[in-house]
Motif scaffolding. Structure first.
Motif, PDB file in Angstrom:
ATOM      1  N   TYR A   1     -47.959  26.015 -23.281  1.00  0.00           N
ATOM      2  CA  TYR A   1     -48.283  27.173 -22.440  1.00  0.00           C
ATOM      3  C   TYR A   1     -49.446  27.931 -23.079  1.00  0.00           C
ATOM      4  O   TYR A   1     -49.254  28.890 -23.810  1.00  0.00           O
ATOM      5  CB  TYR A   1     -47.069  28.087 -22.250  1.00  0.00           C
ATOM      6  CG  TYR A   1     -46.111  28.143 -23.425  1.00  0.00           C
ATOM      7  CD1 TYR A   1     -46.330  29.011 -24.486  1.00  0.00           C
ATOM      8  CD2 TYR A   1     -44.979  27.343 -23.456  1.00  0.00           C
ATOM      9  CE1 TYR A   1     -45.453  29.083 -25.546  1.00  0.00           C
ATOM     10  CE2 TYR A   1     -44.091  27.402 -24.511  1.00  0.00           C
ATOM     11  CZ  TYR A   1     -44.334  28.267 -25.559  1.00  0.00           C
ATOM     12  OH  TYR A   1     -43.476  28.329 -26.622  1.00  0.00           O
TER      13      TYR A   1
ATOM     14  N   THR B   1     -35.823  38.638 -23.864  1.00  0.00           N
ATOM     15  CA  THR B   1     -37.115  39.041 -23.303  1.00  0.00           C
ATOM     16  C   THR B   1     -37.543  40.332 -23.986  1.00  0.00           C
ATOM     17  O   THR B   1     -36.710  41.220 -24.212  1.00  0.00           O
ATOM     18  CB  THR B   1     -37.041  39.243 -21.780  1.00  0.00           C
ATOM     19  OG1 THR B   1     -36.036  40.227 -21.471  1.00  0.00           O
ATOM     20  CG2 THR B   1     -36.685  37.938 -21.085  1.00  0.00           C
TER      21      THR B   1
ATOM     22  N   ASN C   1     -42.864  34.035 -22.727  1.00  0.00           N
ATOM     23  CA  ASN C   1     -41.844  33.926 -21.680  1.00  0.00           C
ATOM     24  C   ASN C   1     -41.685  35.260 -20.971  1.00  0.00           C
ATOM     25  O   ASN C   1     -41.597  35.317 -19.728  1.00  0.00           O
ATOM     26  CB  ASN C   1     -40.516  33.468 -22.294  1.00  0.00           C
ATOM     27  CG  ASN C   1     -39.521  33.011 -21.255  1.00  0.00           C
ATOM     28  OD1 ASN C   1     -39.085  33.792 -20.421  1.00  0.00           O
ATOM     29  ND2 ASN C   1     -39.155  31.745 -21.299  1.00  0.00           N
TER      30      ASN C   1
ATOM     31  N   HIS D   1     -45.997  30.453 -19.026  1.00  0.00           N
ATOM     32  CA  HIS D   1     -44.751  29.888 -19.557  1.00  0.00           C
ATOM     33  C   HIS D   1     -44.048  29.058 -18.495  1.00  0.00           C
ATOM     34  O   HIS D   1     -43.775  29.552 -17.395  1.00  0.00           O
ATOM     35  CB  HIS D   1     -43.792  30.963 -20.066  1.00  0.00           C
ATOM     36  CG  HIS D   1     -42.808  30.413 -21.064  1.00  0.00           C
ATOM     37  ND1 HIS D   1     -41.727  29.649 -20.677  1.00  0.00           N
ATOM     38  CD2 HIS D   1     -42.759  30.485 -22.419  1.00  0.00           C
ATOM     39  CE1 HIS D   1     -41.052  29.281 -21.767  1.00  0.00           C
ATOM     40  NE2 HIS D   1     -41.656  29.774 -22.832  1.00  0.00           N
TER      41      HIS D   1
ATOM     42  N   GLN E   1     -40.960  27.973 -18.125  1.00  0.00           N
ATOM     43  CA  GLN E   1     -39.615  28.315 -17.648  1.00  0.00           C
ATOM     44  C   GLN E   1     -39.680  29.186 -16.404  1.00  0.00           C
ATOM     45  O   GLN E   1     -38.887  29.005 -15.474  1.00  0.00           O
ATOM     46  CB  GLN E   1     -38.802  29.028 -18.734  1.00  0.00           C
ATOM     47  CG  GLN E   1     -37.370  29.332 -18.261  1.00  0.00           C
ATOM     48  CD  GLN E   1     -36.530  30.072 -19.272  1.00  0.00           C
ATOM     49  OE1 GLN E   1     -36.965  30.295 -20.407  1.00  0.00           O
ATOM     50  NE2 GLN E   1     -35.326  30.460 -18.906  1.00  0.00           N
ATOM     51  N   GLN E   2     -40.602  30.118 -16.370  1.00  0.00           N
ATOM     52  CA  GLN E   2     -40.708  30.968 -15.187  1.00  0.00           C
ATOM     53  C   GLN E   2     -41.327  30.206 -14.020  1.00  0.00           C
ATOM     54  O   GLN E   2     -41.042  30.509 -12.860  1.00  0.00           O
ATOM     55  CB  GLN E   2     -41.521  32.223 -15.521  1.00  0.00           C
ATOM     56  CG  GLN E   2     -41.027  32.990 -16.741  1.00  0.00           C
ATOM     57  CD  GLN E   2     -39.527  33.267 -16.716  1.00  0.00           C
ATOM     58  OE1 GLN E   2     -38.876  33.249 -15.673  1.00  0.00           O
ATOM     59  NE2 GLN E   2     -38.959  33.504 -17.894  1.00  0.00           N
TER      60      GLN E   2
ATOM     61  N   ARG F   1     -33.122  34.967 -20.888  1.00  0.00           N
ATOM     62  CA  ARG F   1     -34.438  34.859 -20.274  1.00  0.00           C
ATOM     63  C   ARG F   1     -34.294  34.677 -18.759  1.00  0.00           C
ATOM     64  O   ARG F   1     -35.112  35.181 -17.991  1.00  0.00           O
ATOM     65  CB  ARG F   1     -35.202  33.679 -20.882  1.00  0.00           C
ATOM     66  CG  ARG F   1     -35.606  33.892 -22.326  1.00  0.00           C
ATOM     67  CD  ARG F   1     -36.368  32.692 -22.875  1.00  0.00           C
ATOM     68  NE  ARG F   1     -36.791  32.919 -24.256  1.00  0.00           N
ATOM     69  CZ  ARG F   1     -37.489  32.045 -24.976  1.00  0.00           C
ATOM     70  NH1 ARG F   1     -37.833  30.879 -24.447  1.00  0.00           N
ATOM     71  NH2 ARG F   1     -37.843  32.321 -26.217  1.00  0.00           N
TER      72      ARG F   1
END
Length: 596
Positions: free
Chosen positions: A120, A189, A196, A245, A247-248, A405
């Motif tokens: 990322y 977070t 993230n 990132h 994951q998002q 997260r």
């Protein structure tokens, strides 16, 4: 209120924010701050509070251009609060992942790493631009990016609600809820250099592009191959989120896939429904899914994370329940409790979640007066919360950090839905009493949640987590250690492994880093250390022991000597096998002879 009076009010509000920033800038942090809240001058907080009071009241009561001014004032003020580490001239902020991100950025600048080699690279690439173009230090350039990445959140949340068809009240409520910064929970977070978390603030941009595609019929402006400009916007913003990132990004894919599923079912069941007028999202789900898979599947870091999640799901005493039990026991020993911590950190999110949950229930029962298209959008998001929440439970069992997260992403969706839902509640309350009365009650409740949310946007002793301010003295101490220390002697911390500072100073890829050299790192064994067995506190070998102001604040003041005591540190000073080799006001390193 007359327009001239409103203009003067807005001018005063922006002036208050400017005064707050100037006072904060004139009082830079000269040493480590355990709490940025107490370190920042009181007049700054008074001015910020005054500006937010004007912003919140006008966002609820005004419409049109005046409401936009109020929202702009609130967004500017909250962005200034988020930017306080930069405004107050912090050398750096963040002692975990942030230092590793600093190392990667340093590697890119030094040519040891190409941006595309990172999983990322978005945050790091933008930081290098500030360094090269602006001539600022790498650390400061990264702090700038934190503020820039946050700005789309307060800008696009009210725009998303407007795109959903929300009225003026809904837009104002959405803006205020966005100022609470609900996605930040300080467990997984964080407000700082944490990609993230930074990616969460870009999610509303992708959602706005998605809603623009659903609502606006692009026919004349079609691009080649029949591609809609709004489709292209979805892909561009989605790729941008991927680079910030992944994951998002996968959460956005799940969100759009849920909408795709709802559209498919609506087309099979209904002959006449507002959803049937929306263009399909099948292609967007497929394209974004393929983009994510192509980018992630070839990355070893991603494969390792998936393997860790799977093993965590089936392993015992790995999931969130084990960590919760451990945290509860530790809090009890320092005089705190999980209940107290929950109220401090999650009460506003819980209240917003409750309000949104009741609103969704009323929508599904047909007890609201939403227009059909707005109701369709609410149903899209509400149904998407089902798989997103399911992912949370999987993470909770396998990788608890990822679970919190996931809560951050869910909080973004709740922030958007809260704008519409709470606005309907205010309308109902206004019908029961009066419009001014309903608005006043809403302003008080939202204002209280806003204060609580901003109180916990940064880590501080109030949540048993002292601030991760990296001062000049601390950075200088670690630089001296890394430059002049013996690479064959382990670097050992007091409850904090120093290897992250090695990342930040030497880079992650460099041959001189701890990971590439023979030097080990770790933490001392608390029981042996407290008993005065300093020579045996790290496996019996000789080591360099590091103590910083952060360590003593956390272990002695916040944790109340739960693991390490002031008496043990005093005994270390007098120990015959210990020599102090590096020292300044906030950093000390001792060479401790081992048993061998």
């Amino acid at each position: 209120m007359k327009r001239s009076t409103l203009n003067v009010t807005f001018a005063i509000g922006f002036f208050a924010t400017a005064i707050a920033i100037l006072v904060a800038r004139a009082n830079p942090a000269s040493s480590y701050e355990a709490s940025i809240y107490t370190g920042t001058p009181t007049i700054t907080w008074i001015a910020f509070a005054f500006a937010l009071a004007i912003a919140a009241s006008t966002a609820l009561t005004c419409r049109g251009r005046e409401q936009a001014y109020g929202i702009a004032l609130g967004g500017t003020t909250v962005t200034a609060i988020v930017s306080l580490p930069t405004i107050r001239n912090y050398r750096f902020s963040g002692m975990g992942d942030a230092l590793t991100h600093l190392g990667w950025t340093r590697d890119i600048i030094d040519g040891a790493l190409a941006p595309h080699e990172l999983f990322y690279p978005g945050f790091h690439a933008i930081s290098t631009v500030f360094h090269y173009v602006g001539g600022v230090p790498i650390e400061r350039g990264m702090l700038f990016v934190v503020a820039i990445a946050f700005l789309p959140f307060v800008l696009f949340v009210p725009l998303v609600v407007r795109e959903m068809g929300g009225n003026g009240m809904a837009i104002g409520v959405a803006a205020i809820v966005s100022w609470m910064v609900l996605p930040i929970n300080n467990i997984a977070t964080h407000m700082g250099i944490h990609t993230n978390s930074n990616a969460l603030f870009l999610v509303p941009v992708v959602i706005f592009a998605f809603l623009a595609y659903l609502r606006r019929r692009a026919t004349i402006e079609r691009l080649p191959f029949g591609l809609s400009p709004f489709s292209l916007l979805i892909y561009i913003t989605g790729i941008g989120l991927l680079f910030m990132h992944p994951q998002q990004m996968i959460n956005v894919v799940v969100l759009i896939a849920a909408v795709t599923g709802v559209q498919y079912l609506a087309r099979r069941r209904y002959d006449d429904h507002p959803m049937l007028d929306h263009p399909t999202t099948y292609a967007h789900t497929a394209v974004l899914g393929v983009i994510f898979t192509a980018w992630a599947a070839s990355n070893a870091r991603f494969r390792g994370a998936v393997e860790g999640l799977i093993s965590g799901v089936f392993a015992e005493d790995v999931g969130g329940s084990a960590e919760v039990d451990q945290a509860e026991a530790s809090l009890g020993e320092v005089g705190g409790s999980l209940g107290e911590l929950f109220v401090t950190m999650f009460l506003d999110l819980a209240l917003v979640s409750l309000a949104v949950g009741l609103f969704i229930l009323l929508v599904w029962l047909g007890r609201t007066r939403l227009d059909p298209e707005t109701k369709s959008f609410v149903n899209y998001f509400a149904i998407a919360l089902i798989p997103l929440t399911g992912m949370f439970f999987i993470y909770f069992v396998g990788t608890p950090t990822m679970a919190f997260r996931q809560i951050g992403f869910i909080a973004v969706i709740l922030t958007i839905l809260a704008g519409v839902g709470i606005a309907r509640a205010i309308d109902a309350l206004s019908g029961a009493i009066t419009v001014p009365g309903g608005t006043a009650v809403a302003a008080l409740l939202l204002g209280a949640c806003l204060v609580l949310g901003l109180m916990t946007v940064f880590s501080s002793p109030i949540i048993y987590n002292p601030g991760q301010h990296v001062s000049d003295q601390k950075f200088s101490g670690y630089e001296s250690t890394m430059e002049y220390g013996d690479e064959d002697i382990p670097l050992v911390g007091m409850g904090y492994d120093p290897y992250r500072y090695d990342h930040g100073i030497n880079g992650v890829e460099g041959q001189e880093s701890l990971s590439a050299a023979t030097t080990a790192s770790g933490t001392v064994e608390p029981d042996e250390f407290e008993e005065g067995n300093f020579s045996g506190a790290y496996g019996g070998v000789s080591y360099n022991f590091i103590v910083t102001e952060f360590d003593t604040t956390r272990e002695i003041e916040v944790y109340q000597e739960l693991h390490h005591s002031e008496a043990a540190l005093a005994a270390l000073e007098k120990d015959s096998g210990t020599n102090k080799v590096v020292s300044n006001d906030e950093f000390r390193m001792y060479n401790v002879q081992g048993d061998d």
